[in-house]
Design a protein around this motif. Structure first.
Motif, PDB file in Angstrom:
ATOM      1  N   ASP A  57      35.637  34.161  40.903  1.00 41.98           N
ATOM      2  CA  ASP A  57      36.471  34.988  41.834  1.00 41.98           C
ATOM      3  C   ASP A  57      37.883  34.319  41.973  1.00 41.98           C
ATOM      4  O   ASP A  57      38.166  32.948  42.315  1.00 41.98           O
ATOM      5  CB  ASP A  57      35.825  34.883  43.229  1.00 41.98           C
ATOM      6  N   ASP A  58      38.880  35.052  41.389  1.00 42.32           N
ATOM      7  CA  ASP A  58      40.309  34.427  41.430  1.00 42.32           C
ATOM      8  C   ASP A  58      40.877  34.539  42.715  1.00 42.32           C
ATOM      9  O   ASP A  58      42.253  34.056  42.616  1.00 42.32           O
ATOM     10  CB  ASP A  58      41.129  35.037  40.297  1.00 42.32           C
ATOM     11  N   VAL A  99      37.193  34.761  34.615  1.00 40.09           N
ATOM     12  CA  VAL A  99      37.922  35.553  35.720  1.00 40.09           C
ATOM     13  C   VAL A  99      37.798  37.046  35.439  1.00 40.09           C
ATOM     14  O   VAL A  99      37.495  37.991  36.072  1.00 40.09           O
ATOM     15  CB  VAL A  99      39.252  34.991  35.997  1.00 40.09           C
ATOM     16  N   SER A 100      38.038  37.541  34.024  1.00 39.96           N
ATOM     17  CA  SER A 100      38.170  38.734  33.673  1.00 39.96           C
ATOM     18  C   SER A 100      36.960  39.349  33.755  1.00 39.96           C
ATOM     19  O   SER A 100      36.660  40.607  33.866  1.00 39.96           O
ATOM     20  CB  SER A 100      38.835  38.857  32.203  1.00 39.96           C
ATOM     21  N   MET A 101      35.578  38.644  33.730  1.00 40.09           N
ATOM     22  CA  MET A 101      34.415  39.200  33.911  1.00 40.09           C
ATOM     23  C   MET A 101      33.805  38.931  34.992  1.00 40.09           C
ATOM     24  O   MET A 101      32.726  39.266  35.223  1.00 40.09           O
ATOM     25  CB  MET A 101      33.567  38.576  32.627  1.00 40.09           C
ATOM     26  N   ALA A 102      34.599  38.618  35.994  1.00 42.73           N
ATOM     27  CA  ALA A 102      34.323  38.417  37.489  1.00 42.73           C
ATOM     28  C   ALA A 102      33.276  37.486  37.763  1.00 42.73           C
ATOM     29  O   ALA A 102      32.366  37.704  38.737  1.00 42.73           O
ATOM     30  CB  ALA A 102      33.817  40.000  38.001  1.00 42.73           C
ATOM     31  N   GLU A 153      40.096  32.058  32.022  1.00 42.73           N
ATOM     32  CA  GLU A 153      40.522  33.246  31.714  1.00 42.73           C
ATOM     33  C   GLU A 153      39.517  34.483  31.457  1.00 42.73           C
ATOM     34  O   GLU A 153      39.449  35.148  32.147  1.00 42.73           O
ATOM     35  CB  GLU A 153      41.623  33.188  30.932  1.00 42.73           C
ATOM     36  N   ALA A 154      38.543  34.063  30.693  1.00 40.38           N
ATOM     37  CA  ALA A 154      37.335  35.157  30.424  1.00 40.38           C
ATOM     38  C   ALA A 154      36.514  34.992  31.403  1.00 40.38           C
ATOM     39  O   ALA A 154      36.058  36.330  31.787  1.00 40.38           O
ATOM     40  CB  ALA A 154      36.764  34.600  29.122  1.00 40.38           C
TER      41      ALA A 154
END
Length: 209
Positions: A49-50, A43-46, A40-41
């Motif tokens: 790639d989600d 994905v949030s920091m790019a 999750e972290a």
């Protein structure tokens, strides 16, 4: 590009000592949550790639500056807890596939059932009866109806090591003791027989069955 995160337990303790203590007591409960949070972290920091079809599964490995214990000091009170033990790898198995999620299909109604498999030496227990809801007047499925569908299961790499006490830790006149280790994913092939290692792992009871 390796989804592995090495976490220092001292850092977790500095952030939240109650959480760190519970992590040491119940690692089997916390590590899957920890790995989901790492993804999750990322994905949030790019970093990840989600939008891609299948997101990578993160692996959390633990390390600590505390003094390791010897294999002789492993006691029943430490079962299912985090332990650190040094030793020499004296044997390692071939890398094999271990299912993390088993998909089984009923021979009677062809319904699929997903069964999660715990890490380590644990296996999957298939239910003896089909639990799909039945229509009135419909014949019941036979006993032991489930058959595994290999192409739909999810797998990880797994390897078994045998860890033996270092010679200097063995009391005079006694034989060295050893333990079996199960390593998976990115820890596979990290050591070969003859390497001295310090292992951080979860002590568990292995069933011969």
């Amino acid at each position: 590009n390796h989804p592995v995160l090495e976490v220092d337990l001292d850092h977790v303790m500095a952030w939240d000592d109650a959480l760190a203590d519970d992590l040491l007591q119940r690692p089997g409960f916390h590590l899957p949550l920890f790995e989901a949070a790492a993804l999750e972290a990322a994905v949030s920091m790019a970093i990840v790639d989600d939008t891609q079809a299948e997101l990578p599964a993160f692996q959390i490995t633990l390390t600590s500056s505390k003094q390791p214990i010897t294999i002789r000091q492993l006691l029943s009170s430490q079962v299912s807890r985090v332990v650190m033990i040094p030793g020499i790898v004296i044997a390692s198995s071939k890398v094999k596939a271990k299912a993390t999620t088993v998909v089984a299909q009923c021979k009677g109604c062809h319904a699929n059932k997903q069964i999660s498999v715990r890490a380590g030496f644990a296996g999957a227990n298939l239910p003896r009866k089909c639990d799909e809801p039945r229509q009135p007047g419909e014949a019941a499925c036979p006993l032991d109806p489930y058959a595994i569908v290999p192409e739909k299961c999810k797998y990880v790499d797994m390897q078994t090591w045998k860890l033996q006490e270092s010679p200097e830790m063995v009391p005079t006149g006694e034989m060295p003791r050893s333990v079996m280790l199960s390593v998976d994913r990115h820890l596979v092939d990290r050591a070969i027989p003859g390497n001295r290692v310090t292992v951080t792992g979860i002590m568990s009871i292995m069933q011969n069955a």
